[in-house]
Motif scaffolding. Structure first.
Motif, PDB file in Angstrom:
ATOM      1  N   THR A   1       0.825  -1.193   0.000  1.00  0.00           N
ATOM      2  CA  THR A   1       0.000   0.000   0.000  1.00  0.00           C
ATOM      3  C   THR A   1       0.869   1.255   0.000  1.00  0.00           C
ATOM      4  OG1 THR A   1      -1.700  -1.190   1.252  1.00  0.00           O
ATOM      5  CG2 THR A   1      -1.786   1.218   1.306  1.00  0.00           C
ATOM      6  N   ASP A   2       0.467   2.247  -0.802  1.00  0.00           N
ATOM      7  CA  ASP A   2       1.120   3.560  -0.796  1.00  0.00           C
ATOM      8  C   ASP A   2       0.156   4.581  -0.197  1.00  0.00           C
ATOM      9  OD1 ASP A   2       3.216   2.337  -2.080  1.00  0.00           O
ATOM     10  OD2 ASP A   2       2.726   3.142  -4.065  1.00  0.00           O
ATOM     11  N   HIS A   3       0.712   5.488   0.576  1.00  0.00           N
ATOM     12  CA  HIS A   3      -0.081   6.512   1.259  1.00  0.00           C
ATOM     13  C   HIS A   3       0.327   7.885   0.731  1.00  0.00           C
ATOM     14  CE1 HIS A   3      -0.750   8.919   5.257  1.00  0.00           C
ATOM     15  NE2 HIS A   3      -1.741   9.127   4.403  1.00  0.00           N
ATOM     16  N   TYR A   4      -0.618   8.607   0.135  1.00  0.00           N
ATOM     17  CA  TYR A   4      -0.422   9.989  -0.290  1.00  0.00           C
ATOM     18  C   TYR A   4      -1.192  10.887   0.670  1.00  0.00           C
ATOM     19  CZ  TYR A   4       1.183   7.867  -4.661  1.00  0.00           C
ATOM     20  OH  TYR A   4       1.858   7.120  -5.589  1.00  0.00           O
ATOM     21  N   PHE A   5      -0.675  12.086   0.921  1.00  0.00           N
ATOM     22  CA  PHE A   5      -1.316  12.923   1.921  1.00  0.00           C
ATOM     23  C   PHE A   5      -0.925  14.383   1.713  1.00  0.00           C
ATOM     24  CE2 PHE A   5       2.695  11.234   3.351  1.00  0.00           C
ATOM     25  CZ  PHE A   5       3.377  12.344   3.828  1.00  0.00           C
ATOM     26  N   PRO A   6      -1.730  15.306   2.236  1.00  0.00           N
ATOM     27  CA  PRO A   6      -1.348  16.722   2.184  1.00  0.00           C
ATOM     28  C   PRO A   6      -0.209  16.988   3.163  1.00  0.00           C
ATOM     29  CG  PRO A   6      -3.724  16.430   2.547  1.00  0.00           C
ATOM     30  CD  PRO A   6      -3.067  15.111   2.796  1.00  0.00           C
ATOM     31  N   ARG A   7       0.814  17.684   2.710  1.00  0.00           N
ATOM     32  CA  ARG A   7       1.950  17.995   3.593  1.00  0.00           C
ATOM     33  C   ARG A   7       1.641  19.265   4.389  1.00  0.00           C
ATOM     34  NH1 ARG A   7       6.678  15.113   2.262  1.00  0.00           N
ATOM     35  NH2 ARG A   7       7.972  16.745   3.202  1.00  0.00           N
ATOM     36  N   GLU A   8       0.552  19.202   5.106  1.00  0.00           N
ATOM     37  CA  GLU A   8       0.096  20.325   5.929  1.00  0.00           C
ATOM     38  C   GLU A   8      -0.506  19.746   7.199  1.00  0.00           C
ATOM     39  OE1 GLU A   8       0.534  23.329   4.646  1.00  0.00           O
ATOM     40  OE2 GLU A   8       0.727  22.940   2.492  1.00  0.00           O
ATOM     41  N   GLU A   9      -0.523  20.548   8.242  1.00  0.00           N
ATOM     42  CA  GLU A   9      -1.252  20.166   9.443  1.00  0.00           C
ATOM     43  C   GLU A   9      -2.742  20.314   9.154  1.00  0.00           C
ATOM     44  OE1 GLU A   9      -0.128  18.945  12.250  1.00  0.00           O
ATOM     45  OE2 GLU A   9       1.958  19.004  11.554  1.00  0.00           O
ATOM     46  N   GLY A  10      -3.529  19.381   9.635  1.00  0.00           N
ATOM     47  CA  GLY A  10      -4.954  19.501   9.402  1.00  0.00           C
ATOM     48  C   GLY A  10      -5.669  18.174   9.553  1.00  0.00           C
ATOM     49  N   ASP A  11      -6.977  18.260   9.551  1.00  0.00           N
ATOM     50  CA  ASP A  11      -7.843  17.093   9.694  1.00  0.00           C
ATOM     51  C   ASP A  11      -8.425  16.783   8.316  1.00  0.00           C
ATOM     52  OD1 ASP A  11      -9.294  15.069  10.927  1.00  0.00           O
ATOM     53  OD2 ASP A  11     -10.983  16.386  11.377  1.00  0.00           O
ATOM     54  N   PHE A  12      -7.952  15.699   7.680  1.00  0.00           N
ATOM     55  CA  PHE A  12      -8.334  15.414   6.306  1.00  0.00           C
ATOM     56  C   PHE A  12      -9.018  14.050   6.205  1.00  0.00           C
ATOM     57  CE2 PHE A  12      -4.370  17.963   6.060  1.00  0.00           C
ATOM     58  CZ  PHE A  12      -4.891  19.089   5.432  1.00  0.00           C
ATOM     59  N   PRO A  13     -10.064  13.937   5.379  1.00  0.00           N
ATOM     60  CA  PRO A  13     -10.678  12.623   5.146  1.00  0.00           C
ATOM     61  C   PRO A  13      -9.774  11.732   4.294  1.00  0.00           C
ATOM     62  CG  PRO A  13     -11.680  14.253   3.723  1.00  0.00           C
ATOM     63  CD  PRO A  13     -10.738  14.999   4.623  1.00  0.00           C
ATOM     64  N   THR A  14     -10.148  10.457   4.208  1.00  0.00           N
ATOM     65  CA  THR A  14      -9.320   9.464   3.515  1.00  0.00           C
ATOM     66  C   THR A  14     -10.079   8.876   2.335  1.00  0.00           C
ATOM     67  OG1 THR A  14      -8.126   8.886   5.535  1.00  0.00           O
ATOM     68  CG2 THR A  14      -8.112   7.254   3.766  1.00  0.00           C
ATOM     69  N   LEU A  15      -9.353   8.655   1.229  1.00  0.00           N
ATOM     70  CA  LEU A  15      -9.880   7.958   0.060  1.00  0.00           C
ATOM     71  C   LEU A  15      -9.157   6.632  -0.095  1.00  0.00           C
ATOM     72  CD1 LEU A  15      -9.996  10.865  -2.564  1.00  0.00           C
ATOM     73  CD2 LEU A  15     -11.796  10.107  -0.991  1.00  0.00           C
ATOM     74  N   LEU A  16      -9.910   5.574  -0.331  1.00  0.00           N
ATOM     75  CA  LEU A  16      -9.349   4.240  -0.534  1.00  0.00           C
ATOM     76  C   LEU A  16      -9.442   3.885  -2.017  1.00  0.00           C
ATOM     77  CD1 LEU A  16      -8.195   1.563   0.524  1.00  0.00           C
ATOM     78  CD2 LEU A  16     -10.543   0.843   1.037  1.00  0.00           C
ATOM     79  N   VAL A  17      -8.291   3.532  -2.613  1.00  0.00           N
ATOM     80  CA  VAL A  17      -8.198   3.147  -4.017  1.00  0.00           C
ATOM     81  C   VAL A  17      -7.522   1.786  -4.064  1.00  0.00           C
ATOM     82  CG1 VAL A  17      -7.324   3.765  -6.301  1.00  0.00           C
ATOM     83  CG2 VAL A  17      -7.974   5.575  -4.686  1.00  0.00           C
ATOM     84  N   ARG A  18      -8.289   0.740  -4.374  1.00  0.00           N
ATOM     85  CA  ARG A  18      -7.733  -0.615  -4.412  1.00  0.00           C
ATOM     86  C   ARG A  18      -7.685  -1.082  -5.864  1.00  0.00           C
ATOM     87  NH1 ARG A  18      -9.975  -4.720  -2.379  1.00  0.00           N
ATOM     88  NH2 ARG A  18      -7.967  -5.603  -1.755  1.00  0.00           N
ATOM     89  N   SER A  19      -6.501  -1.544  -6.313  1.00  0.00           N
ATOM     90  CA  SER A  19      -6.281  -1.811  -7.737  1.00  0.00           C
ATOM     91  C   SER A  19      -5.552  -3.132  -7.962  1.00  0.00           C
ATOM     92  CB  SER A  19      -5.442  -0.675  -8.337  1.00  0.00           C
ATOM     93  OG  SER A  19      -4.954  -1.017  -9.611  1.00  0.00           O
ATOM     94  N   PRO A  20      -5.957  -3.908  -8.975  1.00  0.00           N
ATOM     95  CA  PRO A  20      -5.183  -5.082  -9.382  1.00  0.00           C
ATOM     96  C   PRO A  20      -4.163  -4.749 -10.471  1.00  0.00           C
ATOM     97  CG  PRO A  20      -7.234  -5.100 -10.568  1.00  0.00           C
ATOM     98  CD  PRO A  20      -7.240  -3.838  -9.727  1.00  0.00           C
TER      99      PRO A  20
END
Length: 559
Positions: free
Chosen positions: A60-79
């Motif tokens: 699994t790879d995790h991408y995220f905003p490089r900022e302080e804050g409360d952010f929701p999560t998106l799940l992308v599952r791929s073959p």
């Protein structure tokens, strides 16, 4: 990387501090114009290990905003791996808009452990991933999903028993029913099976390996699709045997226990997850999307539908700015409490043909009056019903030299609208053409035909296509469908044949054309004429197909 038919050894987990994504934001944005401005810089944690339902490691790879804050999560599952296009289009772009993005390789692909088994593990592995998310310090308890094709299917699988954190889904050119991906009325979608097999087998290995596999398939396509028997002939093109693809080809009956549980219909039951659906008029999976939209609406689930002038692949290429904007607006509305980007109507569809334009609608499909068009012996279409049911005309379909497929809703690069003039000059293709239009005719909704047809062998197919003929005589396909025949020479079969839903305007000076033939190869596996299973047939018999006068083309025409 390993084949999805073998155990895959996971890559070691990387525990180093967050890094910049593998592609720069500038490179990603240079590919498309009209994307929304970046809100945050994106960070990247590659190679995380998430335990699957059976304990297999899911890389699994995790991408995220490089900022302080409360952010929701998106799940992308791929073959199909976690590189291009998933890294730039989903990881980077959505992280820049203020989302944590988890891009995960499905079991047995992209370095993840275990064995890939088409559809059977996605619900359990999705729930296992949500359990892992709950333990992450950055997860705020708000989850959405997004992705195209099979990446939509895994969303429906997760929604069978939705975790409480799941608040929104975006399904782009989405797969809903694996049987309908591979078969229509017991007829194998041959070209699609080969394209899907190539993608599932090679794309997760990287862009270079996938490119070589695609070229190998193209070079060997003719030999594969003309093989006798057909079954097993694809192994050389894909590089090795693919057991799940063999099984798919061996089970053409929708009622076969093999397909039990394949279509996650439970994802449409109340209370339902707010779901945005995106497709194209020439998307090979458009029918899946339209059926899913209808189910969601009937269940009272919040949903929106976008239908563009796209094929399955062009929706994520030239259509990406519109697709991304639609997806982002839906996710912000339901994960960030920001509905400002939503459309005022639930449906937006691109009207093709004369005066092509976007239409905003309150529902889909509309319910315009259905207009009936009848074929005549001299090759015309008329609104006058026939006076008898006698054979009108006939053609000879030879499976040894099958009628070729041309354009339409395919998964390959040849999909879409094409000039059918050369195809229609063949002796095994019938055409019935209406008068020159003095007023435009707008078709909105499901097109169908009721065809009375008989064959001399008792076996055969009928392929039915709606075309738009311009003043220069170019005949362009609009929508189509195929049905398998079981007839006798004395007793014609009366086949009601769905031809897909469309939105198309026939302009003044144009003509409506109905095209009928005995197949479209290699889009569909050819009928051998003997009743033998198509993938096992070693003998071909020409078929005489007779179309009767009481056949009718039915168009939902807008006033």
């Amino acid at each position: 990387m390993t084949s999805p038919t073998h155990d895959a050894r996971p890559k070691p987990a990387r525990t180093s501090s967050p890094a910049k994504p593998p592609l720069s934001s500038r490179m990603v944005r240079a590919t498309w114009r009209g994307l929304p401005a970046r809100r945050h810089r994106a960070g990247w944690q590659p190679g995380l290990v998430v335990p699957a339902a059976d304990g297999s490691p899911l890389i699994t790879d995790h991408y995220f905003p490089r900022e302080e804050g409360d952010f929701p999560t998106l799940l992308v599952r791929s073959p199909y791996g976690r590189g291009v296009p998933w890294s730039p289009q989903y990881g980077i772009l959505f992280a820049e808009q203020g989302f944590h993005v988890i891009v995960q390789s499905c079991r047995g692909t992209g370095g993840s452990g275990g064995r890939f088994d088409l559809w059977r593990n996605e619900a359990a592995d999705g729930l296992a991933t949500v359990s892992w998310l709950r333990e992450q310090p950055w997860f705020n308890g708000t989850l959405g999903t997004v992705g195209p094709s099979y990446l939509s299917y895994v969303q429906s699988a997760l929604a069978l028993d939705p975790p409480p954190e799941l608040k929104a889904m975006v399904m782009q050119v989405g797969l809903q029913d694996p049987y309908a991906l591979f078969h229509t009325d017991g007829v194998l979608h041959l070209e699609a099976a080969l394209v899907v097999g190539t993608g599932m087998t090679h794309q997760h290995r990287g862009i270079a390996a996938f490119g070589r596999a695609v070229l190998r398939l193209q070079r060997r396509m003719r030999a594969i699709v003309s093989a006798q028997p057909l079954r097993g002939a694809f192994a050389a093109a894909l590089g090795y045997e693919v057991p799940w693809l063999e099984e798919v080809m061996a089970h053409p009956d929708a009622d076969d226990p093999y397909w039990r549980g394949a279509a996650p219909g439970g994802a449409t039951e109340p209370p339902g997850i707010p779901t945005a659906l995106i497709t194209g008029r020439y998307d090979a999976l458009a029918g899946h999307t339209f059926e899913q939209y209808g189910r969601l609406r009937r269940a009272g689930c919040g949903t929106a539908l976008l239908v563009g002038p796209w094929t399955h692949t062009s929706a994520l290429q030239k259509g990406w700015p519109e697709v991304f904007a639609e997806s982002l607006a839906w996710l912000r509305a339901h994960l960030c409490d920001d509905p400002s980007g939503l459309r005022p109507t639930p449906v937006r569809i691109h009207l093709g043909g004369a005066g092509a334009a976007w239409r905003d609608l309150d529902e889909w499909p509309l319910a315009p009056a259905t207009t009936s068009w009848f074929p005549t012996p001299d090759g015309h279409l008329t609104g006058q019903p026939p006076t008898d049911t006698a054979p009108l005309t006939s053609f000879r379909y030879d499976p040894a030299a099958p009628t070729p497929s041309l354009g339409g809703p395919l998964l390959s690069r040849t999909a879409g609208a094409r000039d059918n003039s050369a195809l229609e000059s063949r002796d095994d293709v019938l055409t019935f053409t209406g008068p020159v239009l003095t007023e435009p005719v707008t078709v909105l909704g499901p097109v169908s035909a009721r065809i009375s047809v008989s064959t001399d062998t008792g076996h055969g197919d009928v392929f039915s296509r709606l075309c738009d003929v311009d003043p220069q005589g170019h005949s362009t396909n609009v929508c189509d469908g195929l049905a398998q025949l079981r007839t006798t020479a004395r007793e014609p079969a009366h086949v009601t044949l769905p031809m897909g839903a469309t939105a198309h305007r026939f302009g003044v000076g144009h003509r409506i054309r109905w095209q009928i033939s005995g197949g479209a190869h290699p889009r569909y596996a050819r009928n051998p004429g003997t009743g033998e299973p198509r993938t096992q047939a070693t003998e071909f018999v020409p078929i005489r197909v007779s179309v009767h006068a009481d056949s009718v083309l039915m168009l939902p025409q807008e006033d």
